[in-house]
Design an enzyme around this catalytic site. Structure first.
Site, PDB file in Angstrom:
ATOM      1  N   HIS A 120      -7.525  -2.174   5.641  1.00 39.36           N
ATOM      2  CA  HIS A 120      -6.685  -1.124   6.212  1.00 39.36           C
ATOM      3  C   HIS A 120      -7.339   0.228   5.915  1.00 39.36           C
ATOM      4  O   HIS A 120      -8.381   0.300   5.269  1.00 39.36           O
ATOM      5  CB  HIS A 120      -5.283  -1.229   5.614  1.00 39.36           C
ATOM      6  CG  HIS A 120      -4.247  -0.413   6.321  1.00 39.36           C
ATOM      7  ND1 HIS A 120      -4.144  -0.356   7.700  1.00 39.36           N
ATOM      8  CD2 HIS A 120      -3.261   0.392   5.844  1.00 39.36           C
ATOM      9  CE1 HIS A 120      -3.147   0.438   8.034  1.00 39.36           C
ATOM     10  NE2 HIS A 120      -2.592   0.905   6.921  1.00 39.36           N
ATOM     11  N   HIS A 178       0.851  -1.195   0.000  1.00 37.99           N
ATOM     12  CA  HIS A 178       0.000   0.000   0.000  1.00 37.99           C
ATOM     13  C   HIS A 178       0.882   1.240   0.000  1.00 37.99           C
ATOM     14  O   HIS A 178       2.111   1.145   0.093  1.00 37.99           O
ATOM     15  CB  HIS A 178      -0.977  -0.010   1.173  1.00 37.99           C
ATOM     16  CG  HIS A 178      -0.344   0.036   2.539  1.00 37.99           C
ATOM     17  ND1 HIS A 178       0.478  -0.969   3.021  1.00 37.99           N
ATOM     18  CD2 HIS A 178      -0.434   0.957   3.532  1.00 37.99           C
ATOM     19  CE1 HIS A 178       0.863  -0.659   4.249  1.00 37.99           C
ATOM     20  NE2 HIS A 178       0.334   0.500   4.572  1.00 37.99           N
ATOM     21  N   HIS A 191       6.166  -5.615  11.994  1.00 39.72           N
ATOM     22  CA  HIS A 191       5.490  -4.306  11.979  1.00 39.72           C
ATOM     23  C   HIS A 191       5.077  -3.893  13.393  1.00 39.72           C
ATOM     24  O   HIS A 191       3.935  -3.526  13.659  1.00 39.72           O
ATOM     25  CB  HIS A 191       4.273  -4.368  11.043  1.00 39.72           C
ATOM     26  CG  HIS A 191       3.772  -3.019  10.596  1.00 39.72           C
ATOM     27  ND1 HIS A 191       2.783  -2.339  11.260  1.00 39.72           N
ATOM     28  CD2 HIS A 191       4.133  -2.236   9.547  1.00 39.72           C
ATOM     29  CE1 HIS A 191       2.535  -1.209  10.646  1.00 39.72           C
ATOM     30  NE2 HIS A 191       3.355  -1.117   9.598  1.00 39.72           N
ATOM     31  N   ASP A 219      -0.420  -4.137   5.904  1.00 41.27           N
ATOM     32  CA  ASP A 219      -1.125  -3.722   7.112  1.00 41.27           C
ATOM     33  C   ASP A 219      -2.592  -4.128   7.014  1.00 41.27           C
ATOM     34  O   ASP A 219      -3.237  -3.916   5.978  1.00 41.27           O
ATOM     35  CB  ASP A 219      -1.031  -2.203   7.280  1.00 41.27           C
ATOM     36  CG  ASP A 219       0.385  -1.747   7.585  1.00 41.27           C
ATOM     37  OD1 ASP A 219       1.287  -2.612   7.654  1.00 41.27           O
ATOM     38  OD2 ASP A 219       0.585  -0.532   7.749  1.00 41.27           O
ATOM     39  N   ASP A 259       5.715   4.450   5.269  1.00 44.01           N
ATOM     40  CA  ASP A 259       6.640   3.510   5.897  1.00 44.01           C
ATOM     41  C   ASP A 259       6.781   2.224   5.101  1.00 44.01           C
ATOM     42  O   ASP A 259       7.610   1.376   5.438  1.00 44.01           O
ATOM     43  CB  ASP A 259       6.218   3.215   7.341  1.00 44.01           C
ATOM     44  CG  ASP A 259       4.810   2.639   7.466  1.00 44.01           C
ATOM     45  OD1 ASP A 259       3.929   3.089   6.722  1.00 44.01           O
ATOM     46  OD2 ASP A 259       4.590   1.768   8.326  1.00 44.01           O
ATOM     47  N   HIS A 260       6.018   2.082   4.035  1.00 44.41           N
ATOM     48  CA  HIS A 260       6.122   0.924   3.160  1.00 44.41           C
ATOM     49  C   HIS A 260       6.629   1.308   1.763  1.00 44.41           C
ATOM     50  O   HIS A 260       6.804   0.428   0.923  1.00 44.41           O
ATOM     51  CB  HIS A 260       4.766   0.236   3.009  1.00 44.41           C
ATOM     52  CG  HIS A 260       4.248  -0.346   4.285  1.00 44.41           C
ATOM     53  ND1 HIS A 260       4.220  -1.700   4.538  1.00 44.41           N
ATOM     54  CD2 HIS A 260       3.757   0.250   5.398  1.00 44.41           C
ATOM     55  CE1 HIS A 260       3.716  -1.913   5.741  1.00 44.41           C
ATOM     56  NE2 HIS A 260       3.430  -0.743   6.287  1.00 44.41           N
TER      57      HIS A 260
END
Length: 313
Positions: free
Chosen positions: A142, A64, A271, A213, A68-69
């Site tokens: 999410h 996504h 995570h 997530d 942070d990804h």
């Protein structure tokens, strides 16, 4: 298949954990590998891994578009232009990944020296065929659209019956390779040896599931079904389910519940919120083993054999 955790923190990096990135390496394919997410600093994490050369990176799967990804991806792709022998690379991800990368490259006047293909996965479920394995991508639960990925190896060729081959008068040599590839071999006396005559039954390939997530959801269960290794986020400790739901995340207890329901063989939780130090995570995992005994905490640099579990810890 070998799983290497490059970043195991949530939201922002800490001194103990970088933000999310996972490498899936294929030693039998000359150590070629894929990346799942590329948070800020991912290419720095790769610098210390001699077996993970950017020239051998074939694909990146983004779950996504939260930073942070994702924020480490443009720099990594740009640096790859300086690597000799870097061939075509494909980036898969949700709608918006193309505009994100193209916008940064345009603003920075980046010119890549290799072919970059960007594939946006817009359906709730997508199946991809990589030849040696099949990838299934499905939507998770999410705050923004997020994907999970299930990677299923093709069945492995059965072992050769070398004693039978010796009785037939066929010594080790190139013919063994032909038989394992499914081709028949003719002996000097005219006898035809077929693969089915000397090969054991194929063995199922390994399955690894890597989720982005997510709050607990049906697709997480479906993707993780009977996986040899399930990678599931555990942003919060057990007891914080209400807080996890508010942010579209899971607790470690909920991750264990998905692994139990899906009958996965092993669970790697990752995570972790920056509020948890290593000792906190260790305690969380020990408590969670009452729900799912084969649960292990990820940390930056941890390696797992998809079939057998930890390589190092």
């Amino acid at each position: 298949m070998k799983l290497i955790l490059l970043g195991t923190g949530a939201g922002r990096p800490t001194l103990e954990r970088n933000v999310t990135s996972i490498a899936l390496q294929f030693p039998e394919r000359r150590n070629r590998f894929w990346l799942f997410d590329a948070g800020e600093g991912t290419q720095h994490q790769l610098l210390g891994r001699k077996e993970l050369k950017l020239s051998k990176l074939e694909a990146v799967f983004i779950t996504h578009l939260h930073g942070d990804h994702l924020y480490g991806l443009p720099g990594l792709l740009t640096s790859r232009s300086f690597i000799e022998g870097a061939g075509k690379l494909t980036v898969y991800g949700p709608a918006g990944i193309s505009a994100y990368l193209e916008g940064i490259f345009a603003a920075s006047e980046v010119r890549l020296d290799y072919e970059l293909e960007i594939v946006e996965l817009e359906d709730e479920r997508t199946e991809l065929d990589a030849g040696f394995c099949r990838i299934v991508a499905m939507e998770l639960d999410h705050r923004i659209r997020c994907l999970g990925y299930r990677i299923v190896e093709s069945p492995r060729c059965g072992a050769l019956d070398t004693e039978k081959l010796a009785r037939l008068g066929l010594p080790p040599g190139p013919e063994y390779g032909l038989l394992k590839r499914g081709e028949s071999v003719t002996l000097a006396d005219g006898t035809t040896v077929r693969p089915g005559d000397v090969l054991a039954d194929p063995t199922p390939g390994a399955t690894v599931t890597i989720l982005g997530d997510t709050a607990p959801c049906g697709n997480a269960f479906e993707l993780g079904r009977e996986a040899d290794l399930l990678v599931h986020e555990a942003t919060f400790a057990a007891g914080l389910e209400e807080k996890a739901a508010a942010y579209g995340h899971s607790t470690i207890a909920q991750a264990c519940g998905i692994a139990l329901k899906s009958e996965a063989k092993r669970l790697v939780v990752t995570h972790f919120s920056a509020r948890y130090a290593k000792e906190d995570v260790r305690r969380m995992v020990e408590e969670a083993r009452s729900i799912f005994p084969e649960v292990y905490a990820a940390h930056d640099g941890a390696e797992f054999d998809v079939r057998t579990g930890f390589i190092n810890n």
